[in-house]
Design a protein around this motif. Sequence first.
Motif, PDB file in Angstrom:
ATOM      1  N   GLY A 127       0.603  -1.106  -0.310  1.00 36.31           N
ATOM      2  CA  GLY A 127       0.117  -0.229  -0.152  1.00 36.31           C
ATOM      3  C   GLY A 127       0.755   1.413   0.631  1.00 36.31           C
ATOM      4  N   TRP A 169      -9.431 -10.405  -1.424  1.00 41.16           N
ATOM      5  CA  TRP A 169      -8.501  -8.996  -1.092  1.00 41.16           C
ATOM      6  C   TRP A 169     -10.547  -8.847  -0.924  1.00 41.16           C
ATOM      7  N   TYR A 170      -9.564  -7.996   0.668  1.00 39.30           N
ATOM      8  CA  TYR A 170     -10.920  -7.210   0.687  1.00 39.30           C
ATOM      9  C   TYR A 170     -10.526  -5.645   0.525  1.00 39.30           C
ATOM     10  N   ARG A 171     -11.419  -5.179   1.028  1.00 37.72           N
ATOM     11  CA  ARG A 171     -11.186  -3.424   1.882  1.00 37.72           C
ATOM     12  C   ARG A 171     -12.299  -3.019   2.719  1.00 37.72           C
ATOM     13  N   GLN A 172     -11.464  -2.037   3.942  1.00 36.26           N
ATOM     14  CA  GLN A 172     -12.169  -0.969   4.016  1.00 36.26           C
ATOM     15  C   GLN A 172     -12.125   0.350   4.191  1.00 36.26           C
ATOM     16  N   ARG A 208     -16.741  -3.890   5.843  1.00 34.82           N
ATOM     17  CA  ARG A 208     -15.998  -4.368   5.590  1.00 34.82           C
ATOM     18  C   ARG A 208     -16.152  -5.029   3.817  1.00 34.82           C
ATOM     19  N   ASP A 262     -11.097   4.633  -3.800  1.00 41.91           N
ATOM     20  CA  ASP A 262     -10.165   2.738  -3.841  1.00 41.91           C
ATOM     21  C   ASP A 262      -9.554   3.546  -2.154  1.00 41.91           C
ATOM     22  N   ALA A 265      -8.701   2.809   1.090  1.00 39.85           N
ATOM     23  CA  ALA A 265      -8.647   2.345   2.355  1.00 39.85           C
ATOM     24  C   ALA A 265      -7.865   1.325   2.660  1.00 39.85           C
ATOM     25  N   TYR A 267      -6.826  -2.149   2.874  1.00 34.63           N
ATOM     26  CA  TYR A 267      -7.164  -3.773   2.190  1.00 34.63           C
ATOM     27  C   TYR A 267      -6.156  -4.979   2.891  1.00 34.63           C
ATOM     28  N   GLY A 308      -3.380  -5.677   6.651  1.00 30.11           N
ATOM     29  CA  GLY A 308      -3.961  -5.020   6.195  1.00 30.11           C
ATOM     30  C   GLY A 308      -2.608  -4.068   5.998  1.00 30.11           C
ATOM     31  N   GLN A 349      -2.259  -0.072   4.023  1.00 33.51           N
ATOM     32  CA  GLN A 349      -3.569   1.325   3.546  1.00 33.51           C
ATOM     33  C   GLN A 349      -3.296   1.388   1.889  1.00 33.51           C
TER      34      GLN A 349
END
Length: 115
Positions: free
Chosen positions: A9, A36-39, A45, A89, A91, A93, A108, A110
Amino acid sequence: QVQLVESGGDLVQPGGSLRLSCAASGVRLSILAMGWYRQAPGKQRELVARIISGSGTMYADSVKGRFTISRDNAKNTVYLQMNSLKPEDTAVYYCNTPSPIASWWGQGTQVTVSS
């Protein structure tokens, strides 16, 4: 003990690209579907990309055509190539299985998209 470590990130300008990595220990990613997730701040999330056993992939509509998930079985690593990045985008990840395992969440990485 399974450990997933996300990296890659950064702060990037709109339209830029990043490649995220998810390195695993304690489990062979090659036999698993991974995601892959993102919040984003103040949001839940969400799963944005998944790769099933083999090389089949699925993407959320918001990232389709811009993000690519892949895996390197020799390195026991899953990647997320992100192109044409947008401010939305931004977040943290994470990687995990598509049916996430609570104890597998890492810290995660950033991603911030801003000019």
